[in-house]
Design a protein around this motif. Structure first.
Motif, PDB file in Angstrom:
ATOM      1  N   VAL A 122      13.681  59.772  18.003  1.00 25.40           N
ATOM      2  CA  VAL A 122      13.681  59.709  19.470  1.00 25.40           C
ATOM      3  C   VAL A 122      13.016  58.424  19.973  1.00 25.40           C
ATOM      4  CG1 VAL A 122      12.846  60.820  21.587  1.00 25.40           C
ATOM      5  CG2 VAL A 122      13.836  62.196  19.747  1.00 25.40           C
ATOM      6  N   ARG A 123      11.874  58.069  19.394  1.00 21.87           N
ATOM      7  CA  ARG A 123      11.209  56.796  19.685  1.00 21.87           C
ATOM      8  C   ARG A 123      10.949  56.613  21.181  1.00 21.87           C
ATOM      9  NH1 ARG A 123      10.909  54.318  14.935  1.00 21.87           N
ATOM     10  NH2 ARG A 123      10.024  52.400  15.803  1.00 21.87           N
ATOM     11  N   ASP A 124      10.151  57.499  21.735  1.00 24.89           N
ATOM     12  CA  ASP A 124       9.797  57.445  23.163  1.00 24.89           C
ATOM     13  C   ASP A 124      11.024  57.507  24.065  1.00 24.89           C
ATOM     14  OD1 ASP A 124       6.946  57.250  22.934  1.00 24.89           O
ATOM     15  OD2 ASP A 124       7.192  55.176  22.294  1.00 24.89           O
ATOM     16  N   GLY A 125      12.087  58.112  23.587  1.00 24.12           N
ATOM     17  CA  GLY A 125      13.311  58.242  24.381  1.00 24.12           C
ATOM     18  C   GLY A 125      14.256  57.062  24.277  1.00 24.12           C
ATOM     19  N   ARG A 126      13.841  56.000  23.599  1.00 24.21           N
ATOM     20  CA  ARG A 126      14.677  54.799  23.527  1.00 24.21           C
ATOM     21  C   ARG A 126      15.966  55.034  22.744  1.00 24.21           C
ATOM     22  NH1 ARG A 126       9.678  52.751  22.255  1.00 24.21           N
ATOM     23  NH2 ARG A 126      10.319  52.209  20.124  1.00 24.21           N
ATOM     24  N   ALA A 127      15.948  56.025  21.850  1.00 23.25           N
ATOM     25  CA  ALA A 127      17.140  56.289  21.049  1.00 23.25           C
ATOM     26  C   ALA A 127      18.321  56.743  21.901  1.00 23.25           C
ATOM     27  CB  ALA A 127      16.831  57.340  19.988  1.00 23.25           C
ATOM     28  N   ALA A 128      18.060  57.212  23.104  1.00 24.83           N
ATOM     29  CA  ALA A 128      19.143  57.662  23.986  1.00 24.83           C
ATOM     30  C   ALA A 128      19.797  56.518  24.751  1.00 24.83           C
ATOM     31  CB  ALA A 128      18.611  58.696  24.981  1.00 24.83           C
ATOM     32  N   ASP A 129      19.316  55.288  24.553  1.00 29.56           N
ATOM     33  CA  ASP A 129      19.829  54.135  25.299  1.00 29.56           C
ATOM     34  C   ASP A 129      20.851  53.371  24.454  1.00 29.56           C
ATOM     35  OD1 ASP A 129      20.316  51.914  26.818  1.00 29.56           O
ATOM     36  OD2 ASP A 129      18.290  51.089  26.665  1.00 29.56           O
ATOM     37  N   PRO A 130      22.136  53.481  24.758  1.00 28.55           N
ATOM     38  CA  PRO A 130      23.144  52.780  23.958  1.00 28.55           C
ATOM     39  C   PRO A 130      23.087  51.268  24.109  1.00 28.55           C
ATOM     40  CG  PRO A 130      24.165  53.782  25.875  1.00 28.55           C
ATOM     41  CD  PRO A 130      22.749  54.265  25.848  1.00 28.55           C
ATOM     42  N   ALA A 131      22.403  50.782  25.136  1.00 25.21           N
ATOM     43  CA  ALA A 131      22.327  49.337  25.359  1.00 25.21           C
ATOM     44  C   ALA A 131      21.126  48.699  24.660  1.00 25.21           C
ATOM     45  CB  ALA A 131      22.257  49.050  26.858  1.00 25.21           C
ATOM     46  N   SER A 132      20.305  49.502  23.982  1.00 26.70           N
ATOM     47  CA  SER A 132      19.109  48.971  23.340  1.00 26.70           C
ATOM     48  C   SER A 132      19.478  47.949  22.270  1.00 26.70           C
ATOM     49  CB  SER A 132      18.293  50.101  22.710  1.00 26.70           C
ATOM     50  OG  SER A 132      17.207  49.583  21.969  1.00 26.70           O
ATOM     51  N   THR A 133      18.703  46.858  22.205  1.00 26.12           N
ATOM     52  CA  THR A 133      18.899  45.842  21.175  1.00 26.12           C
ATOM     53  C   THR A 133      17.881  45.988  20.036  1.00 26.12           C
ATOM     54  OG1 THR A 133      17.480  44.297  22.406  1.00 26.12           O
ATOM     55  CG2 THR A 133      19.859  44.207  22.828  1.00 26.12           C
ATOM     56  N   ASP A 134      17.059  47.020  20.097  1.00 26.75           N
ATOM     57  CA  ASP A 134      16.067  47.287  19.058  1.00 26.75           C
ATOM     58  C   ASP A 134      16.788  47.718  17.770  1.00 26.75           C
ATOM     59  OD1 ASP A 134      14.277  49.048  17.431  1.00 26.75           O
ATOM     60  OD2 ASP A 134      12.819  48.509  18.959  1.00 26.75           O
ATOM     61  N   GLU A 135      16.505  47.034  16.661  1.00 29.76           N
ATOM     62  CA  GLU A 135      17.201  47.345  15.411  1.00 29.76           C
ATOM     63  C   GLU A 135      16.898  48.758  14.917  1.00 29.76           C
ATOM     64  OE1 GLU A 135      16.372  44.417  12.472  1.00 29.76           O
ATOM     65  OE2 GLU A 135      17.474  42.827  13.509  1.00 29.76           O
ATOM     66  N   SER A 136      15.682  49.232  15.148  1.00 26.78           N
ATOM     67  CA  SER A 136      15.346  50.594  14.733  1.00 26.78           C
ATOM     68  C   SER A 136      16.127  51.619  15.539  1.00 26.78           C
ATOM     69  CB  SER A 136      13.843  50.828  14.887  1.00 26.78           C
ATOM     70  OG  SER A 136      13.116  50.052  13.962  1.00 26.78           O
ATOM     71  N   VAL A 137      16.231  51.384  16.840  1.00 29.24           N
ATOM     72  CA  VAL A 137      17.020  52.279  17.687  1.00 29.24           C
ATOM     73  C   VAL A 137      18.482  52.265  17.250  1.00 29.24           C
ATOM     74  CG1 VAL A 137      17.903  52.635  20.023  1.00 29.24           C
ATOM     75  CG2 VAL A 137      15.463  52.183  19.662  1.00 29.24           C
ATOM     76  N   ALA A 138      19.008  51.085  16.987  1.00 29.01           N
ATOM     77  CA  ALA A 138      20.402  50.979  16.546  1.00 29.01           C
ATOM     78  C   ALA A 138      20.622  51.740  15.245  1.00 29.01           C
ATOM     79  CB  ALA A 138      20.796  49.517  16.381  1.00 29.01           C
ATOM     80  N   GLY A 139      19.650  51.645  14.313  1.00 35.09           N
ATOM     81  CA  GLY A 139      19.772  52.373  13.057  1.00 35.09           C
ATOM     82  C   GLY A 139      19.749  53.869  13.250  1.00 35.09           C
ATOM     83  N   ILE A 140      18.894  54.318  14.149  1.00 33.63           N
ATOM     84  CA  ILE A 140      18.825  55.752  14.437  1.00 33.63           C
ATOM     85  C   ILE A 140      20.114  56.234  15.079  1.00 33.63           C
ATOM     86  CG2 ILE A 140      17.708  57.466  15.926  1.00 33.63           C
ATOM     87  CD1 ILE A 140      15.099  55.807  15.441  1.00 33.63           C
ATOM     88  N   ARG A 141      20.654  55.465  16.006  1.00 35.44           N
ATOM     89  CA  ARG A 141      21.887  55.881  16.680  1.00 35.44           C
ATOM     90  C   ARG A 141      23.054  55.937  15.689  1.00 35.44           C
ATOM     91  NH1 ARG A 141      22.121  56.216  22.121  1.00 35.44           N
ATOM     92  NH2 ARG A 141      24.351  55.759  22.063  1.00 35.44           N
ATOM     93  N   ARG A 142      23.135  54.963  14.783  1.00 35.74           N
ATOM     94  CA  ARG A 142      24.201  54.994  13.765  1.00 35.74           C
ATOM     95  C   ARG A 142      24.006  56.190  12.834  1.00 35.74           C
ATOM     96  NH1 ARG A 142      23.117  49.443  13.607  1.00 35.74           N
ATOM     97  NH2 ARG A 142      22.018  49.669  11.608  1.00 35.74           N
ATOM     98  N   PHE A 143      22.751  56.457  12.486  1.00 30.53           N
ATOM     99  CA  PHE A 143      22.442  57.623  11.649  1.00 30.53           C
ATOM    100  C   PHE A 143      22.923  58.908  12.318  1.00 30.53           C
ATOM    101  CE2 PHE A 143      19.455  61.148  11.093  1.00 30.53           C
ATOM    102  CZ  PHE A 143      19.476  61.338   9.726  1.00 30.53           C
ATOM    103  N   MET A 144      22.592  59.067  13.589  1.00 28.54           N
ATOM    104  CA  MET A 144      22.969  60.290  14.301  1.00 28.54           C
ATOM    105  C   MET A 144      24.487  60.407  14.427  1.00 28.54           C
ATOM    106  SD  MET A 144      20.156  62.000  15.085  1.00 28.54           S
ATOM    107  CE  MET A 144      20.150  62.837  16.677  1.00 28.54           C
TER     108      MET A 144
END
Length: 221
Positions: A168-190
């Motif tokens: 979830v990462r403070d809710g950032r994982a729900a943002d498809p526009a995030s450029t954070d590599e960790s968020v991107a990895g989590i979104r691809r994982f999900m």
């Protein structure tokens, strides 16, 4: 509610349901003294992992991301005497600290730490035909989470439980526009979890002493 309130509730849960534990307290202290980042799971989360492994009746556990061995100890405590936990750690210093912590907890006989890049270690395990695991805990570098999921599936059987932390990462994982590599990895994982017909899965967001985050829980069918 705010972070102080979340931490206060976690402290109450720990005081109520988690009696003092010298081995775990020493693990946290030794990890801090060795300069390891304080990114281990919270105590109540560690016990939750142990309960998952106990409910699954796990005899073989794979952990991706050892750090100082705190979650490793919780998971290994769920194993029977002949059980086995393989944990993967990239940093040799972290592995050295974890090895001492695990030995202090009396679990060296059932825990093996393998040092090196997890993707390479997992590929070698798959190539060697290593026996499948009953539970897999993914808690390492998030950009590689999609690869870790592929490896977990290759090292699983019907009934294996896969748990991924920090999704979830403070809710950032729900943002498809995030450029954070960790968020991107989590979104691809999900997305891979959702598309995988062998998995039945959900995710739960959490708040507590570690802030606002969450975990994914999947069952191989």
């Amino acid at each position: 509610m705010s972070q102080p309130a979340w931490s206060r509730v976690d402290a109450w849960i720990e005081q109520t349901l988690l009696p003092p534990d010298e081995a775990l307290a020493a693990t946290l202290e030794a990890s801090e003294d060795a300069g390891l980042p304080a990114i281990n799971v919270a105590p109540n989360q560690g016990k939750f992992l142990m309960l998952l492994a106990l409910m699954r009746g796990a005899r073989r556990i794979l952990e991706i991301g050892t750090l100082g061995g705190y979650s490793t100890i919780w998971l290994a405590r769920a194993l029977p005497a002949e059980g086995r936990l393989v944990t993967l750690e990239f940093d040799p210093h972290h592995a050295e600290v974890a090895r001492a912590n695990i030995a202090r907890a009396g679990l060296a006989d059932r825990v093996e730490i393998r040092v090196g890049p997890a993707r390479a270690t997992l590929a070698a395990m798959i190539a060697a035909g290593e026996a499948p695991f009953d539970l897999v805990f993914i808690d390492a570098d998030k950009p590689n989470n999609p690869h870790y999921l592929d490896a977990a599936l290759a090292l699983s059987h019907a009934g294996t439980v896969i748990v991924a932390d920090n999704v979830v990462r403070d809710g950032r994982a729900a943002d498809p526009a995030s450029t954070d590599e960790s968020v991107a990895g989590i979104r691809r994982f999900m997305e891979k979890v959702a598309a995988e017909p062998r998995l039945v899965a959900t995710a739960i967001q959490t708040v507590g002493s570690k802030g606002h985050d969450g975990f994914a829980l999947a069952l191989v069918v």
